[in-house]
Motif scaffolding. Structure first.
Motif, PDB file in Angstrom:
ATOM      1  N   GLN A 190       0.836  -1.207   0.000  1.00 24.62           N
ATOM      2  CA  GLN A 190       0.000   0.000   0.000  1.00 24.62           C
ATOM      3  C   GLN A 190       0.869   1.256   0.000  1.00 24.62           C
ATOM      4  O   GLN A 190       0.601   2.210  -0.728  1.00 24.62           O
ATOM      5  CB  GLN A 190      -0.926  -0.019   1.229  1.00 24.62           C
ATOM      6  CG  GLN A 190      -2.093   0.963   1.150  1.00 24.62           C
ATOM      7  CD  GLN A 190      -1.700   2.397   1.479  1.00 24.62           C
ATOM      8  OE1 GLN A 190      -0.772   2.618   2.254  1.00 24.62           O
ATOM      9  NE2 GLN A 190      -2.416   3.354   0.894  1.00 24.62           N
ATOM     10  N   THR A 194       0.152   0.676  -4.292  1.00 26.31           N
ATOM     11  CA  THR A 194      -1.278   0.952  -4.478  1.00 26.31           C
ATOM     12  C   THR A 194      -1.684   2.316  -3.947  1.00 26.31           C
ATOM     13  O   THR A 194      -2.553   2.967  -4.529  1.00 26.31           O
ATOM     14  CB  THR A 194      -2.133  -0.144  -3.824  1.00 26.31           C
ATOM     15  OG1 THR A 194      -1.842  -0.208  -2.419  1.00 26.31           O
ATOM     16  CG2 THR A 194      -1.859  -1.494  -4.465  1.00 26.31           C
ATOM     17  N   GLY A 195      -1.053   2.783  -2.855  1.00 27.28           N
ATOM     18  CA  GLY A 195      -1.372   4.104  -2.328  1.00 27.28           C
ATOM     19  C   GLY A 195      -0.971   5.220  -3.278  1.00 27.28           C
ATOM     20  O   GLY A 195      -1.812   6.039  -3.683  1.00 27.28           O
ATOM     21  N   ARG A 198      -3.107   5.388  -6.311  1.00 25.33           N
ATOM     22  CA  ARG A 198      -4.551   5.538  -6.045  1.00 25.33           C
ATOM     23  C   ARG A 198      -5.341   4.313  -6.516  1.00 25.33           C
ATOM     24  O   ARG A 198      -6.424   4.431  -7.072  1.00 25.33           O
ATOM     25  CB  ARG A 198      -5.105   6.816  -6.679  1.00 25.33           C
ATOM     26  CG  ARG A 198      -4.399   8.078  -6.207  1.00 25.33           C
ATOM     27  CD  ARG A 198      -5.069   9.351  -6.672  1.00 25.33           C
ATOM     28  NE  ARG A 198      -5.254   9.402  -8.111  1.00 25.33           N
ATOM     29  CZ  ARG A 198      -4.303   9.720  -8.975  1.00 25.33           C
ATOM     30  NH1 ARG A 198      -3.086  10.020  -8.558  1.00 25.33           N
ATOM     31  NH2 ARG A 198      -4.557   9.772 -10.268  1.00 25.33           N
ATOM     32  N   ARG A 200      -7.379   2.225  -5.164  1.00 24.24           N
ATOM     33  CA  ARG A 200      -8.139   2.192  -3.909  1.00 24.24           C
ATOM     34  C   ARG A 200      -8.847   0.861  -3.668  1.00 24.24           C
ATOM     35  O   ARG A 200      -9.201   0.547  -2.539  1.00 24.24           O
ATOM     36  CB  ARG A 200      -9.148   3.339  -3.889  1.00 24.24           C
ATOM     37  CG  ARG A 200      -8.498   4.727  -3.929  1.00 24.24           C
ATOM     38  CD  ARG A 200      -9.511   5.834  -3.785  1.00 24.24           C
ATOM     39  NE  ARG A 200      -8.872   7.141  -3.780  1.00 24.24           N
ATOM     40  CZ  ARG A 200      -8.661   7.886  -4.857  1.00 24.24           C
ATOM     41  NH1 ARG A 200      -9.034   7.424  -6.045  1.00 24.24           N
ATOM     42  NH2 ARG A 200      -8.074   9.058  -4.775  1.00 24.24           N
ATOM     43  N   ASP A 266      -7.969  -0.528 -11.569  1.00 25.24           N
ATOM     44  CA  ASP A 266      -6.792  -0.366 -10.732  1.00 25.24           C
ATOM     45  C   ASP A 266      -5.559  -0.973 -11.387  1.00 25.24           C
ATOM     46  O   ASP A 266      -4.474  -0.377 -11.397  1.00 25.24           O
ATOM     47  CB  ASP A 266      -7.020  -1.030  -9.374  1.00 25.24           C
ATOM     48  CG  ASP A 266      -7.665  -0.114  -8.356  1.00 25.24           C
ATOM     49  OD1 ASP A 266      -8.030   1.022  -8.716  1.00 25.24           O
ATOM     50  OD2 ASP A 266      -7.803  -0.539  -7.188  1.00 25.24           O
ATOM     51  N   ARG A 269      -4.314   1.102 -14.121  1.00 23.28           N
ATOM     52  CA  ARG A 269      -3.595   2.263 -13.590  1.00 23.28           C
ATOM     53  C   ARG A 269      -2.136   1.892 -13.287  1.00 23.28           C
ATOM     54  O   ARG A 269      -1.212   2.657 -13.570  1.00 23.28           O
ATOM     55  CB  ARG A 269      -4.301   2.752 -12.323  1.00 23.28           C
ATOM     56  CG  ARG A 269      -3.750   4.057 -11.754  1.00 23.28           C
ATOM     57  CD  ARG A 269      -4.496   4.423 -10.479  1.00 23.28           C
ATOM     58  NE  ARG A 269      -5.883   4.758 -10.754  1.00 23.28           N
ATOM     59  CZ  ARG A 269      -6.316   5.972 -11.038  1.00 23.28           C
ATOM     60  NH1 ARG A 269      -5.451   6.983 -11.092  1.00 23.28           N
ATOM     61  NH2 ARG A 269      -7.592   6.201 -11.261  1.00 23.28           N
ATOM     62  N   SER A 273       1.260   3.260 -15.311  1.00 21.19           N
ATOM     63  CA  SER A 273       2.321   3.957 -14.584  1.00 21.19           C
ATOM     64  C   SER A 273       3.702   3.546 -15.080  1.00 21.19           C
ATOM     65  O   SER A 273       4.679   4.280 -14.879  1.00 21.19           O
ATOM     66  CB  SER A 273       2.202   3.681 -13.080  1.00 21.19           C
ATOM     67  OG  SER A 273       2.722   2.401 -12.732  1.00 21.19           O
TER      68      SER A 273
END
Length: 374
Positions: A190, A194-195, A198, A200, A266, A269, A273
């Motif tokens: 996290q 994942t943090g 984002r 979530r 997610d 995302r 990245s």
């Protein structure tokens, strides 16, 4: 044809022929999502339609997230990828058949060259089966310490660095990261991945069980069958064991290889990245483009830190470019990132193993190139 027409046909055909129960498919070109579809059922028996924000048990989609966390900890010198695992796990000393315990490094764990294995790759009397090693998908309530002891009690398949074999290595890596960072693996992932991105809905637990899809298994020639509490699904020469309720058992160790749940958005995302904020991670992931990773997905494929790496598209009979990364997940998933074409596809299904190793992921891949690459 309009964008997405081939993808739509592939999905519609797989549903009509009952090869899969439901799916979410996303495709991105030049960093933008250009195709999105949720199709079929999240729960067939209850007539619950698939939603594009559905939660899936991610299985091996977990691995690149944990690998990315490890690479970030290496960047800040929390871990040294060339150091032996025993620097953090002194009791973890699996042995070769001759009784020697060669050093296993974090690099070996990241690239699945440590000499470890998976039980589902073995026959019923294989060493991991005899030792009752969990693949991270089964045995709810099993602790990480106990599973590490079972892994260490089984013989190495080969000397570290001398071969390639898909394995529980990422579970061992997760244990190393916990010791190095002084916190549980879920908190590490996290904090590092994942943090910041984002993501979530992606974690080692599920907050909204109503969005979690029902898992199914191949039952060919019959339609896919709903999974029970314990399932043994034939795969290659053995069986993969699933306990879908494991994700809800707080006593189950956080499997770095297969323990997370999340959404297609997610994971997209995360892959996007790799184009920008995680570009250094992508470069590190391209450690083996030549196919020396024992043909991890057939001719032309090697293995990097995040998944299989395509070295020779012609040998692989693939429309993908050299340097493409891809991998799957046992609950029925597949992803790839082609950095040269700047094409990313995330495909999550609730059907084991068709969604990972059947015709569906290959058909989705080919349709994406027909639709989106001129």
């Amino acid at each position: 044809m309009p964008t997405g027409s081939h993808l739509d046909k592939v999905i519609d055909s797989a549903l009509a022929r009952q090869r899969i129960v439901g799916a979410v498919v996303l495709a991105a070109r030049d960093g933008e999502i250009v195709y999105r579809r949720a199709a079929g059922s999240a729960d067939r028996e209850r007539s619950v339609p698939m939603r594009d924000d559905a939660l899936f048990r991610l299985a091996s989609f977990t691995k690149p997230l944990v690998a990315t966390a490890a690479l970030k900890l290496a960047d800040d010198d929390t871990v040294d990828l060339s150091a032996p695992v025993t620097d953090w796990l002194p009791q973890f000393r699996p042995r070769l058949a001759d009784g020697t315990a060669p050093a296993i490094t974090l690099q070996h764990l990241l690239t699945h060259t440590a000499g470890l294995s998976y039980g589902f790759l073995e026959a019923a009397d294989g060493p991991y089966r005899r030792a009752r090693v969990s693949d991270g998908l089964d045995q709810p309530g099993l602790s990480l310490e106990e599973n590490l002891a079972r892994i260490a009690a089984a013989p190495l398949a080969y000397a570290p660095g001398a071969g390639w074999r898909y394995s529980v290595a990422t579970d061992v890596l997760g244990a190393v990261l916990e010791q190095a960072a002084g916190m549980p693996l879920p908190q590490i992932v996290q904090r590092e991945v994942t943090g910041p991105l984002r993501m979530r809905d992606t974690a080692f637990h599920v907050e909204d069980a109503g969005r979690l899809v029902t898992p199914y298994r191949d039952a060919k020639p019959a339609p896919p069958a709903r999974m029970g509490d314990e399932e043994a699904v034939p795969f290659m020469d053995g069986f993969a064991h699933f306990s879908p309720g494991r994700i809800f058992d707080a006593a189950s160790y956080p499997s770095g290889g297969s323990g997370m749940a999340g959404t297609a958005d997610d994971f997209m995302r995360f892959l996007l990245s790799l184009r920008t904020s995680n570009r250094a991670i992508l470069r590190a992931a391209e450690v083996d483009r030549t196919g020396t990773g024992a043909m991890t997905q057939g001719p032309g494929w090697g293995f990097g830190y995040l998944g299989a790496v395509l070295g020779h598209p012609k040998e692989a009979h693939s429309p993908q470019s050299a340097g493409t990364l891809q991998w799957g997940g046992a609950y029925g998933h597949y992803w790839f990132f082609d950095p040269l074409a700047d094409l990313v596809v995330v495909q999550l299904t609730n059907t084991t193993f068709e969604g990972m190793a059947g015709a569906f992921p290959r058909d989705v891949r080919n349709a994406a190139y027909r639709d989106l690459i001129a």
